[in-house]
Scaffold this active site. Structure first.
Site, PDB file in Angstrom:
ATOM      1  N   ASP A  45     -23.820 -10.494 -62.398  1.00  0.00           N
ATOM      2  CA  ASP A  45     -25.127 -10.460 -63.076  1.00  0.00           C
ATOM      3  C   ASP A  45     -25.418  -9.087 -63.675  1.00  0.00           C
ATOM      4  OD1 ASP A  45     -25.542 -13.145 -62.398  1.00  0.00           O
ATOM      5  OD2 ASP A  45     -26.353 -12.601 -60.451  1.00  0.00           O
ATOM      6  N   HIS A  72     -29.137 -16.011 -66.642  1.00  0.00           N
ATOM      7  CA  HIS A  72     -29.495 -15.800 -65.239  1.00  0.00           C
ATOM      8  C   HIS A  72     -31.012 -15.983 -65.095  1.00  0.00           C
ATOM      9  CE1 HIS A  72     -29.150 -14.170 -61.202  1.00  0.00           C
ATOM     10  NE2 HIS A  72     -30.234 -13.481 -61.454  1.00  0.00           N
ATOM     11  N   GLY A  86     -26.146 -28.931 -65.814  1.00  0.00           N
ATOM     12  CA  GLY A  86     -25.872 -28.771 -67.239  1.00  0.00           C
ATOM     13  C   GLY A  86     -27.079 -28.853 -68.152  1.00  0.00           C
ATOM     14  N   LEU A  88     -15.855 -14.345 -61.901  1.00  0.00           N
ATOM     15  CA  LEU A  88     -14.670 -14.179 -62.748  1.00  0.00           C
ATOM     16  C   LEU A  88     -14.044 -12.807 -62.500  1.00  0.00           C
ATOM     17  CD1 LEU A  88     -16.295 -15.742 -65.917  1.00  0.00           C
ATOM     18  CD2 LEU A  88     -14.390 -16.725 -64.614  1.00  0.00           C
ATOM     19  N   ARG A 116      -7.619 -16.866 -57.865  1.00  0.00           N
ATOM     20  CA  ARG A 116      -8.480 -16.823 -59.055  1.00  0.00           C
ATOM     21  C   ARG A 116      -7.685 -16.681 -60.345  1.00  0.00           C
ATOM     22  NH1 ARG A 116     -13.941 -16.241 -57.847  1.00  0.00           N
ATOM     23  NH2 ARG A 116     -14.177 -15.645 -55.689  1.00  0.00           N
ATOM     24  N   GLU A 133     -35.362 -20.727 -70.233  1.00  0.00           N
ATOM     25  CA  GLU A 133     -33.899 -20.630 -70.402  1.00  0.00           C
ATOM     26  C   GLU A 133     -33.455 -21.494 -71.574  1.00  0.00           C
ATOM     27  OE1 GLU A 133     -31.407 -20.998 -66.898  1.00  0.00           O
ATOM     28  OE2 GLU A 133     -33.128 -20.675 -65.601  1.00  0.00           O
ATOM     29  N   ASN A 175     -23.846 -14.933 -70.321  1.00  0.00           N
ATOM     30  CA  ASN A 175     -24.341 -15.659 -69.151  1.00  0.00           C
ATOM     31  C   ASN A 175     -25.852 -15.764 -69.238  1.00  0.00           C
ATOM     32  OD1 ASN A 175     -24.287 -16.783 -66.450  1.00  0.00           O
ATOM     33  ND2 ASN A 175     -25.033 -14.812 -65.704  1.00  0.00           N
ATOM     34  N   MET A 216     -20.646 -21.452 -61.327  1.00  0.00           N
ATOM     35  CA  MET A 216     -20.841 -20.810 -60.027  1.00  0.00           C
ATOM     36  C   MET A 216     -19.562 -20.197 -59.447  1.00  0.00           C
ATOM     37  SD  MET A 216     -24.027 -21.131 -59.767  1.00  0.00           S
ATOM     38  CE  MET A 216     -24.420 -20.689 -58.069  1.00  0.00           C
ATOM     39  N   ARG A 217     -18.715 -19.649 -60.320  1.00  0.00           N
ATOM     40  CA  ARG A 217     -17.536 -18.914 -59.848  1.00  0.00           C
ATOM     41  C   ARG A 217     -17.592 -17.498 -60.385  1.00  0.00           C
ATOM     42  NH1 ARG A 217     -15.637 -20.991 -55.728  1.00  0.00           N
ATOM     43  NH2 ARG A 217     -13.713 -19.811 -55.962  1.00  0.00           N
TER      44      ARG A 217
HETATM   45  C1  GRF Z   1     -29.796 -21.986 -64.445  1.00  0.00           C
HETATM   46  O1  GRF Z   1     -30.977 -21.653 -63.782  1.00  0.00           O
HETATM   47  C2  GRF Z   1     -29.049 -20.747 -64.872  1.00  0.00           C
HETATM   48  O2  GRF Z   1     -29.893 -19.700 -65.215  1.00  0.00           O
HETATM   49  C3  GRF Z   1     -28.270 -20.396 -63.635  1.00  0.00           C
HETATM   50  O3  GRF Z   1     -27.875 -21.613 -63.103  1.00  0.00           O
HETATM   51  C4  GRF Z   1     -28.793 -22.628 -63.492  1.00  0.00           C
HETATM   52  C5  GRF Z   1     -27.986 -23.683 -64.182  1.00  0.00           C
HETATM   53  O4  GRF Z   1     -28.769 -24.807 -64.516  1.00  0.00           O
HETATM   54  N1  GRF Z   1     -27.186 -19.500 -63.967  1.00  0.00           N
HETATM   55  P1  GRF Z   1     -28.167 -25.907 -65.469  1.00  0.00           P
HETATM   56  O5  GRF Z   1     -26.868 -26.382 -64.845  1.00  0.00           O
HETATM   57  O6  GRF Z   1     -27.952 -25.300 -66.823  1.00  0.00           O
HETATM   58  O7  GRF Z   1     -29.198 -27.002 -65.497  1.00  0.00           O
END
Ligand code: GRF
Length: 217
Positions: A147, A111, A14, A95, A67, A176, A109, A92-93
């Site tokens: 993605d 990435h 997070g 959709l 799902r 990010e 999202n 990590m799912r």
């Molecule tokens: C990040 O690198 C994001 O780009 C990817 O998953 C990771 C999540 O990291 N989708 P966090 O849980 O926000 O620390």
């Protein structure tokens, strides 16, 4: 002006959720987080939301037969919180097409690569293995393919010859944490629209040689 109501979906640490929480702490920031949802019970990101006084919900995908049933509960929680924008932040799912289409252009999202290069997982290992000289991150609207979708912001970092995946990941992650709050702010300010599957940003500013594009104000 009313703040844009944001729901954040996580599965783990997070840190991007935290970057959004920190941005929202500024009273001039035009968005607020109304709900954080994790599909993983005990995900570290849940504690970050709780510490910030943000309502949290755990929707454990393992508790559902399919799902669709899982996403129905996700959607109900987001609607109950009046979320107007949904941010995937290490969620990590995959959709379904129905869910993605329901939230079309209201679902984004982040990435950790320069899309469309290096979709999927184990990105930093693959970047180093390939030998690209730059990597970075991408904030994009979500489309049904993994993605995939119109790109809002990218930030670029160099890849060093002696990099390790962990070092590169940390360098990308720092960007990010700048890019995601900036993307949400641009959307909240109604400066982002999608035309012919391309993102158009009002008052777009780009500095020659900048590593983040558009630059934070
Ligand atoms: C990040 O690198 C994001 O780009 C990817 O998953 C990771 C999540 O990291 N989708 P966090 O849980 O926000 O620390």
């Amino acid at each position: 002006m009313a703040k844009l109501k944001v729901g954040v979906l996580i599965s783990g640490r997070g840190s991007n959720l935290q970057a959004l929480i920190d941005a929202c702490a500024d009273e001039d920031y035009p968005a607020e987080i109304v709900l954080a949802i994790s599909n993983v019970p005990g995900a570290a990101g849940l504690a970050r939301a709780e510490a910030a006084g943000i309502p949290t919900v755990v929707v454990d995908h393992k508790a559902f037969d399919d799902r669709e049933a899982f996403e129905k509960v996700l959607g109900e929680a987001l609607s109950a919180a009046s979320a107007e924008l949904v941010c995937l932040a290490g969620f990590m799912r995959l959709l379904t097409e129905d869910f993605v289409n329901h939230w079309r252009d209201r679902l984004i999202n982040i990435h950790p690569s320069l899309l469309p290069a290096f979709r999927g997982i184990h990105i930093h290992e693959r970047v180093i293995e390939y030998g690209t000289r730059f990597s970075g991150c991408t904030v994009h609207f979500v489309r049904p393919a993994m993605d995939d979708g119109p790109i809002i912001i990218q930030a670029v970092v160099p890849v060093f010859q002696d990099d390790s995946p962990d070092l590169l990941a940390a360098r990308v992650l720092a960007q990010e944490h700048r890019a995601y709050p900036l993307a949400v702010r641009l959307i909240a300010e109604s400066r982002v629209r999608v035309a012919s599957e391309h993102v158009v940003i009002g008052d777009f500013r780009c500095e020659d040689g900048a590593m983040i594009n558009p630059v934070p104000e």
